[in-house]
Design an enzyme around this catalytic site. Sequence first.
Site, mmCIF file in Angstrom:
data_model
loop_
_atom_site.group_PDB
_atom_site.id
_atom_site.type_symbol
_atom_site.label_atom_id
_atom_site.label_comp_id
_atom_site.label_asym_id
_atom_site.label_seq_id
_atom_site.Cartn_x
_atom_site.Cartn_y
_atom_site.Cartn_z
ATOM 1 N N GLU A 6 -9.834 -1.786 6.006
ATOM 2 C CA GLU A 6 -11.123 -1.087 6.241
ATOM 3 C C GLU A 6 -11.455 -0.997 7.716
ATOM 4 O O GLU A 6 -12.632 -1.051 8.098
ATOM 5 C CB GLU A 6 -12.259 -1.813 5.525
ATOM 6 C CG GLU A 6 -12.555 -1.261 4.160
ATOM 7 C CD GLU A 6 -13.447 -0.014 4.204
ATOM 8 O OE1 GLU A 6 -14.108 0.241 5.209
ATOM 9 O OE2 GLU A 6 -13.453 0.692 3.200
ATOM 10 N N THR A 49 -9.595 -2.466 11.483
ATOM 11 C CA THR A 49 -9.336 -3.791 12.066
ATOM 12 C C THR A 49 -10.550 -4.263 12.874
ATOM 13 O O THR A 49 -11.457 -3.478 13.166
ATOM 14 C CB THR A 49 -8.128 -3.712 13.022
ATOM 15 O OG1 THR A 49 -8.468 -2.784 14.069
ATOM 16 C CG2 THR A 49 -6.868 -3.238 12.309
ATOM 17 N N ILE A 95 -1.378 1.054 -0.101
ATOM 18 C CA ILE A 95 -2.505 1.472 -0.935
ATOM 19 C C ILE A 95 -2.770 0.471 -2.075
ATOM 20 O O ILE A 95 -1.895 0.219 -2.920
ATOM 21 C CB ILE A 95 -2.263 2.895 -1.511
ATOM 22 C CG1 ILE A 95 -1.948 3.876 -0.376
ATOM 23 C CG2 ILE A 95 -3.473 3.352 -2.338
ATOM 24 C CD1 ILE A 95 -2.974 3.956 0.745
ATOM 25 N N ILE A 141 -9.039 -29.544 7.474
ATOM 26 C CA ILE A 141 -9.744 -30.655 6.817
ATOM 27 C C ILE A 141 -8.865 -31.264 5.708
ATOM 28 O O ILE A 141 -8.939 -32.450 5.428
ATOM 29 C CB ILE A 141 -11.114 -30.169 6.274
ATOM 30 C CG1 ILE A 141 -12.067 -29.963 7.466
ATOM 31 C CG2 ILE A 141 -11.701 -31.129 5.239
ATOM 32 C CD1 ILE A 141 -13.362 -29.237 7.137
HETATM 33 C C1 LIG Z 1 -3.336 -5.541 1.638
HETATM 34 C C2 LIG Z 1 -3.723 -4.229 2.213
HETATM 35 C C3 LIG Z 1 -4.443 -3.327 1.441
HETATM 36 C C4 LIG Z 1 -4.794 -2.070 1.965
HETATM 37 N N1 LIG Z 1 -5.400 -1.150 1.134
HETATM 38 C C5 LIG Z 1 -5.575 0.139 1.588
HETATM 39 C C6 LIG Z 1 -6.055 1.161 0.696
HETATM 40 O O1 LIG Z 1 -6.356 0.902 -0.476
HETATM 41 N N2 LIG Z 1 -6.148 2.425 1.173
HETATM 42 C C7 LIG Z 1 -5.829 2.755 2.465
HETATM 43 O O2 LIG Z 1 -5.936 3.923 2.820
HETATM 44 N N3 LIG Z 1 -5.373 1.797 3.332
HETATM 45 C C8 LIG Z 1 -5.227 0.516 2.927
HETATM 46 N N4 LIG Z 1 -4.745 -0.453 3.773
HETATM 47 C C9 LIG Z 1 -4.399 -0.078 5.145
HETATM 48 C C10 LIG Z 1 -5.367 -0.624 6.208
HETATM 49 O O3 LIG Z 1 -6.588 0.034 6.116
HETATM 50 C C11 LIG Z 1 -4.682 -0.470 7.554
HETATM 51 O O4 LIG Z 1 -3.603 -1.381 7.594
HETATM 52 C C12 LIG Z 1 -5.621 -0.709 8.713
HETATM 53 O O5 LIG Z 1 -6.581 0.316 8.797
HETATM 54 C C13 LIG Z 1 -4.882 -0.808 10.066
HETATM 55 O O6 LIG Z 1 -4.022 0.276 10.251
HETATM 56 P P1 LIG Z 1 -2.479 0.023 10.646
HETATM 57 O O7 LIG Z 1 -1.944 -0.995 9.697
HETATM 58 O O8 LIG Z 1 -1.786 1.316 10.725
HETATM 59 O O9 LIG Z 1 -2.556 -0.646 12.069
HETATM 60 P P2 LIG Z 1 -2.531 0.128 13.471
HETATM 61 O O10 LIG Z 1 -3.550 1.197 13.460
HETATM 62 O O11 LIG Z 1 -1.131 0.492 13.805
HETATM 63 O O12 LIG Z 1 -3.022 -1.029 14.454
HETATM 64 C C14 LIG Z 1 -2.122 -1.965 15.071
HETATM 65 C C15 LIG Z 1 -2.939 -2.790 16.058
HETATM 66 O O13 LIG Z 1 -3.467 -1.935 17.079
HETATM 67 C C16 LIG Z 1 -4.874 -2.095 17.161
HETATM 68 N N5 LIG Z 1 -5.489 -0.823 17.521
HETATM 69 C C17 LIG Z 1 -5.285 0.395 16.961
HETATM 70 N N6 LIG Z 1 -6.054 1.326 17.544
HETATM 71 C C18 LIG Z 1 -6.785 0.684 18.494
HETATM 72 C C19 LIG Z 1 -7.766 1.092 19.445
HETATM 73 N N7 LIG Z 1 -8.177 2.367 19.526
HETATM 74 N N8 LIG Z 1 -8.291 0.148 20.263
HETATM 75 C C20 LIG Z 1 -7.893 -1.155 20.195
HETATM 76 N N9 LIG Z 1 -6.942 -1.595 19.317
HETATM 77 C C21 LIG Z 1 -6.423 -0.680 18.484
HETATM 78 C C22 LIG Z 1 -5.282 -2.566 15.786
HETATM 79 O O14 LIG Z 1 -6.553 -3.215 15.797
HETATM 80 C C23 LIG Z 1 -4.148 -3.478 15.440
HETATM 81 O O15 LIG Z 1 -4.357 -4.732 16.036
HETATM 82 C C24 LIG Z 1 -4.446 -1.740 3.298
HETATM 83 C C25 LIG Z 1 -3.769 -2.674 4.098
HETATM 84 C C26 LIG Z 1 -3.398 -3.878 3.574
HETATM 85 C C27 LIG Z 1 -2.637 -4.837 4.440
#
Ligand SMILES: Cc1cc2nc3c(=O)[nH]c(=O)nc-3n(C[C@H](O)[C@H](O)[C@H](O)COP(=O)(O)OP(=O)(O)OC[C@H]3O[C@@H](n4cnc5c(N)ncnc54)[C@H](O)[C@@H]3O)c2cc1C
Length: 381
Positions: free
Chosen positions: A363, A365, A157, A337
């Site tokens: 926001e 992936t 978060i 570059i």
């Molecule tokens: C620096 C940073 C700041 C952030 N800030 C916030 C914040 O303020 N508030 C908040 O709530 N969250 C925040 N996040 C979380 C961020 O929104 C999530 O990391 C992101 O939505 C991906 O979720 P996950 O990490 O659980 O990945 P996962 O959902 O586990 O995904 C893993 C992989 O599987 C793929 N995948 C998942 N589902 C599917 C599908 N149906 N089809 C194809 N591919 C799929 C994804 O694209 C990814 O490649 C932050 C993350 C970071 C790194």
Amino acid sequence: MNFELTPEQAQIRAVAREFAEAELGEKIAPYDERHEFPREIVAKLGPLGFMGVLVPPEYGGAGLDYVSYALIVEELNRGDASVGITMWAHNSLCANHIAMFGSKAQKEKYLPRLASGEALGAWGLTEPGSGSDAAAMRTRAVRDEGEWVLNGTKAFITNASVGAIAVVMAITDPPKRQKGISAFILEKGMPGFGVGQRYRKLGLHASDTAELVFDGARAPAANLLGDLNMGFVNTMQVLEGGRIAMAAMAVGIAQAALDQAIKYMKQRTAFGQTLAEFNGLQGMVADLATEIEAARLLTLRAAYLKDAGQPVKHTAAMAKLFASEVAMKAATKAVQIHGGAGYITDFPVERIFRDAKLTEIGEGTSEVQRLVIAREILQLK
Ligand SMILES: Cc1cc2nc3c(=O)[nH]c(=O)nc-3n(C[C@H](O)[C@H](O)[C@H](O)COP(=O)(O)OP(=O)(O)OC[C@H]3O[C@@H](n4cnc5c(N)ncnc54)[C@H](O)[C@@H]3O)c2cc1C
């Protein structure tokens, strides 16, 4: 069609650019190196109106449109993406969720503090076990004698440990999945509400990313945000605007990478000429400049449609998908570059390269954006 900014929008962009050039960039580099949150620099955003960009003026905000907001986000991220993501999470997610769905009393209580920058805002949806599949969250909220009691953990978060106010989503009716999730406003100091681990990250070192922990956290009944069980539906609307701003963030990072590439190409010599004179590198920057402009236009179009009250679900997803991939490509090419200089920490492009990656993940992936776009095109549920 009209591609011109209004005089007000052009003025707002100029103010944001001037601030970014004076206060961000190399001034943030030492914070990035120390993994330290630049409190004193973030504190300067409030007086400029940049902490309540979308908040209506009656609650102390600037009450600007999405086009203006996208311009500000782009310019700040061109300066530095750690400060950029800090203001993005605060404005797009926390303050905007309250502004869109809060009661009058909640808006009066929380928005002036957020808009002035006195309190930083966080927004918690993601959990250790659920990100893209956000509805699989486990954090529970149950009613107990006029209060809500929350148990669970939010992961990754932004502003979690530096923020004073957080909007968080929790399950209130488990069997209903998406239709059984509600939003709550929590304040630091409420019993049982705290911060867990602070993450060390690939990039955005000067931004704050941590867990929010609810261990029997108690919030007053009045802190339910929006209608009961509507938290997930409302979240999707908040994320729609957030995606436009994340696209603007990516455009800013991409532009910063190109800025650095151009600067270096003009100063570095090889084989008796500057890098700017090599055809191969000219082609790279020409492609990047073209793709960045396309990303900017997609982003501003999504912002324009949002301001016009039109549906932007897939336009916002397209802007975010395209701009974030352009940002990563621009950062990669800009490092290339620079040659070896791009791989060491003395040059800003190394930091920009690390920061850019987040825009393809946060926001939603790139894969999730493609899903949103494909479902719309194919008319699937
Ligand atoms: C620096 C940073 C700041 C952030 N800030 C916030 C914040 O303020 N508030 C908040 O709530 N969250 C925040 N996040 C979380 C961020 O929104 C999530 O990391 C992101 O939505 C991906 O979720 P996950 O990490 O659980 O990945 P996962 O959902 O586990 O995904 C893993 C992989 O599987 C793929 N995948 C998942 N589902 C599917 C599908 N149906 N089809 C194809 N591919 C799929 C994804 O694209 C990814 O490649 C932050 C993350 C970071 C790194």
